[in-house]
Design an enzyme around this catalytic site. Sequence first.
Site, mmCIF file in Angstrom:
data_model
loop_
_atom_site.group_PDB
_atom_site.id
_atom_site.type_symbol
_atom_site.label_atom_id
_atom_site.label_comp_id
_atom_site.label_asym_id
_atom_site.label_seq_id
_atom_site.Cartn_x
_atom_site.Cartn_y
_atom_site.Cartn_z
ATOM 1 N N HIS A 1 45.839 44.025 38.013
ATOM 2 C CA HIS A 1 45.903 44.326 39.450
ATOM 3 C C HIS A 1 47.365 44.489 39.892
ATOM 4 C CE1 HIS A 1 41.701 43.829 40.386
ATOM 5 N NE2 HIS A 1 41.680 42.517 40.182
ATOM 6 N N HIS B 1 43.535 39.865 33.840
ATOM 7 C CA HIS B 1 42.838 40.511 34.960
ATOM 8 C C HIS B 1 43.791 40.674 36.142
ATOM 9 C CE1 HIS B 1 39.084 41.034 37.501
ATOM 10 N NE2 HIS B 1 39.972 40.712 38.436
ATOM 11 N N GLU B 2 44.448 39.596 36.511
ATOM 12 C CA GLU B 2 45.339 39.622 37.673
ATOM 13 C C GLU B 2 46.598 40.432 37.402
ATOM 14 O OE1 GLU B 2 44.245 38.812 40.526
ATOM 15 O OE2 GLU B 2 42.442 37.829 39.751
#
Length: 169
Positions: A67, A63-64
């Site tokens: 980003h 997820h990170e």
Amino acid sequence: MAATVGGWRIGSVSGVPVYLGRSWVLIALVMVALQRSLPELGALAYLVAGSYALLLLVSVLAHEAAHALVAQRVGYRVHRIVADFWGGHTAHDGTGGTPGRSAAVAVVGPLSNGVLALLGWALTGVVDGGILWLLAYAFTAANAFVALFNMVPGLPLDGGFLLEALVWR
């Protein structure tokens, strides 16, 4: 792994340092302590709980990383990725940002969890019951939840940053 303020550096993604926050150990310990929900597994339950904690860590880091990679792609300087007690965060400089860039960075986190949920769901159809099926199912459910929850339109969730980008536009 070099120690840093609040955690340990465990690698990098596209030149961005990735840290495991000390508080993440708390999450892993809680999950291992909750292994009592599978008493029929005996000591193997600790391995299952530890495996689930690692799968959650993979989900947070994916997820990170999504980003971070998109933030770099749209021209932001990304400082670090951290997995911690609250899940994780990606620190970047949004200088020169636009509503579209901000929205792109925000939406890819939940999208990555959606993709992981789909992969986990596909795995549940391939593995034949047992512990591997349980882990695949838990991985699927956790990623589906994170994808949906992160779309709630409130800060600091990704949905809040999407709403902010919409209002900004």
